[in-house]
Enzyme design. Structure first.
Site, PDB file in Angstrom:
ATOM      1  N   SER A   1       0.855  -1.185   0.000  1.00 50.26           N
ATOM      2  CA  SER A   1       0.000   0.000   0.000  1.00 50.26           C
ATOM      3  C   SER A   1       0.888   1.231   0.000  1.00 50.26           C
ATOM      4  CB  SER A   1      -0.872   0.017   1.248  1.00 50.26           C
ATOM      5  OG  SER A   1      -0.071   0.288   2.378  1.00 50.26           O
ATOM      6  N   LYS A   2       0.278   2.370  -0.161  1.00 50.05           N
ATOM      7  CA  LYS A   2       1.037   3.621  -0.185  1.00 50.05           C
ATOM      8  C   LYS A   2       1.875   3.764   1.072  1.00 50.05           C
ATOM      9  CE  LYS A   2      -1.390   6.844  -3.097  1.00 50.05           C
ATOM     10  NZ  LYS A   2      -2.239   8.005  -3.177  1.00 50.05           N
ATOM     11  N   ARG A   3       1.285   3.320   2.165  1.00 48.70           N
ATOM     12  CA  ARG A   3       1.953   3.447   3.451  1.00 48.70           C
ATOM     13  C   ARG A   3       3.307   2.756   3.453  1.00 48.70           C
ATOM     14  NH1 ARG A   3       1.222   0.234   7.669  1.00 48.70           N
ATOM     15  NH2 ARG A   3      -0.460  -0.818   6.571  1.00 48.70           N
ATOM     16  N   HIS A   4       3.413   1.614   2.785  1.00 49.08           N
ATOM     17  CA  HIS A   4       4.719   0.975   2.816  1.00 49.08           C
ATOM     18  C   HIS A   4       5.496   0.846   1.526  1.00 49.08           C
ATOM     19  CE1 HIS A   4       1.539  -2.003   3.033  1.00 49.08           C
ATOM     20  NE2 HIS A   4       1.843  -2.510   4.158  1.00 49.08           N
ATOM     21  N   GLY A   5       5.291   1.684   0.622  1.00 51.35           N
ATOM     22  CA  GLY A   5       6.246   1.652  -0.487  1.00 51.35           C
ATOM     23  C   GLY A   5       5.660   1.581  -1.881  1.00 51.35           C
TER      24      GLY A   5
END
Length: 466
Positions: free
Chosen positions: A240-244
């Site tokens: 997801s955007k949160r992790h990369g």
RNA sequence: GUCCCCAUCGUCUAGUGGCCUAGGACACCAGCCUCUCACGUUGGUAACACGGGUUCAAAUCCCGUUGGGGACGCCA
């Protein structure tokens, strides 16, 4: 036979990290074989495709150093050709008009769901007489899927994958508005572009069976497929955007080097014995399909950071200095660039990315008086420092040479005479000269700063009040 | 739910039936180096998901279980 690969993103967003890896693998495979690597923009979704996304993809590939051969192919422009193939299939009796309404399809979907089965079009128009066609309804063109037997795909990564043909339904080739579907477009384009090897994400593995139907119906040879497992986040869930799942430009902005990202992405899902640091030239020489792993891998910033640190240390000092000067707003200041270049050997082993490098280098080119971090300030107002600093300045003012080794000798002698450890002298110097408690070796800093600037900074430190 | 794929240290991986008391790298811990912080260097902790087979021998082959992922659109 010349190897021809392609990277075929849909321009509905930035070039994310998974796409970048897919592009890298295709590029590497083509370069390894002295083949051709094409870029094809799959912009047939007119609603979601944007020019900004196309731009981002092109910029991302360029930044990563992945050059493509020939002109970029825009899929939407080839829609007439795709329709032509659909009509060819229709004429050959291998496809047919279907007049099902969206509502009917919806019912089918719901019924399938209720029965615990996957949605499968029931083929109700497959063998009907064209004379039954209702008027006023625009039909879609569906392919006649094989009813029995099984379809086998030999995959370069996954091996032999087979599925019963009863799982396949008569998929749509041409929509009622005459535009081609993805399945049709991909197959026609890959065929027309003479693609020999398709390397793409695992999410397309099951699509391959459906695409095979088109190849078979047209009597075309299918390319060799390799489906690479997807990249997951650190928690194993979908990236997801949160992790990369960021665009590659985000990695650029975070200060990562293209070479580091290339090396990282290469090793994420591909291995060559115990090798970790692999140059691009070496990667081209070594890359093969057999080295691709079968299981999904997780994105790990720590390893990327480590690799980036490595490539930073390998980088040319002048290049690094220019990049740093640029982010510090000193790009046009030749003196600053020169000074940073000299300082770079001491700076680059202390940062894991360009952003950090610029932050750490700031003190070199900052104008006086410096801003001090809290700890540095505390050191400078401490009684020991206040007692020691004036004499130290005096000593250095009298210094005949201004070289790191000599400056260090002076400090050692000074410390010995004062009955303190070298650190008691070095840390106040560091605080006064860099505004921080951490920096490259302080005597090296003094040398690079030059006698005039160094003494003025030391003088400034005298003015600091607790 | 149905179909497909996958499964070695926390993470990336090496391993293709005996070389495995399972190797490397990152991360982590400790030591060394040292003017700080890094770099570097030395050492350490840590894994074959589980259960059945096959075989003289299995991390490696087969079956099942469990767990993860993907696909099931007139999206791509």
């Amino acid at each position: 036979m010349t190897v021809v690969t392609r990277f075929a993103p849909s321009p509905t967003g930035f070039l994310h990290i998974g796409g970048a890896r897919t592009a890298l693998f295709n590029w590497l495979y083509a370069r390894h074989h002295g083949g051709i690597f094409h870029l094809r923009i799959e912009d047939t979704d007119r609603v979601r495709s944007t020019d900004a996304a196309i731009e981002a993809i092109i910029d991302g590939l360029k930044w990563l150093g992945l050059d493509w051969d020939g002109e970029i192919v825009y899929q939407f422009a080839r829609a007439p050709r795709h329709a032509e193939v659909a009509n060819q299939l229709l004429a050959a009796g291998k496809a047919y008009h279907c007049y099902c309404s969206p509502e009917e399809l919806d019912e089918m979907r719901k019924a399938a769901q209720a029965a615990g089965k996957p949605m499968k079009y029931d083929g109700r128009w497959r063998d009907r007489d064209p004379k039954d066609a209702p008027t006023g309804i625009k039909p879609v063109i569906r392919i006649k899927a094989p009813l029995a037997g099984e379809t086998i795909v030999v995959d370069g990564v996954q091996g032999e994958v087979r599925v019963g043909n009863e799982q396949l339904d008569d998929m749509i080739l041409l929509r009622s508005d005459g535009t081609p579907t993805y399945m049709l477009s991909v197959v026609v384009d890959d065929h027309d572009m003479n693609i020999t090897h398709v390397i793409r994400g695992d999410d397309h593995l099951t699509n391959t069976f459906r695409q095979r139907m088109i190849y078979d119906s047209m009597g075309w040879d299918a390319p060799h497929f390799s489906h690479i497992p997807l990249i997951h986040g650190p928690d194993g869930a979908k990236l997801s955007k949160r992790h990369g799942a960021l665009g590659v430009e985000a990695y650029r902005d975070m200060g990562y080097l293209p070479a580091a990202l290339r090396n990282y992405l290469l090793r994420l899902g591909w291995g060559h014995g115990d090798d970790e640091i692999i140059s691009t030239a070496q990667a081209i020489e070594w890359f093969d399909l057999g080295g691709i792993g079968r299981s999904p891998s997780r994105f790990d910033f720590a390893k990327l950071d480590n690799l980036n640190g490595h490539y930073m240390r390998q980088s040319d000092d002048t290049d690094l200095a220019k990049a740093v000067a640029d982010t510090l707003g000193k790009a046009n200041d030749a003196a600053s660039v020169a000074l940073l270049t000299r300082a770079m050997p001491g700076l680059k082993s202390r940062a894991k990315n360009l952003k950090e490098l610029a932050e750490n280098a700031g003190f070199y080119v900052q104008s006086r008086p410096l801003a001090f971090v809290e700890k540095a300030q505390a050191i400078l107002v401490a009684p020991e420092t206040v007692a020691l600093l004036p004499k130290l300045i005096e000593t250095y003012t009298a210094a005949a040479t201004w070289q790191a080794a000599a400056l260090e000798e002076t400090a050692r002698g000074f410390a010995e005479a004062a009955g303190v450890k070298l650190g008691a002298v070095a840390q106040p110097l560091r605080a006064a000269l860099t505004g921080s408690t951490q920096s490259p070796p302080i005597f090296e800093v003094m040398e690079i700063l030059g006698k005039g600037e160094a003494l003025m900074r030391l003088g400034d430190a005298l003015q600091i009040k607790g």
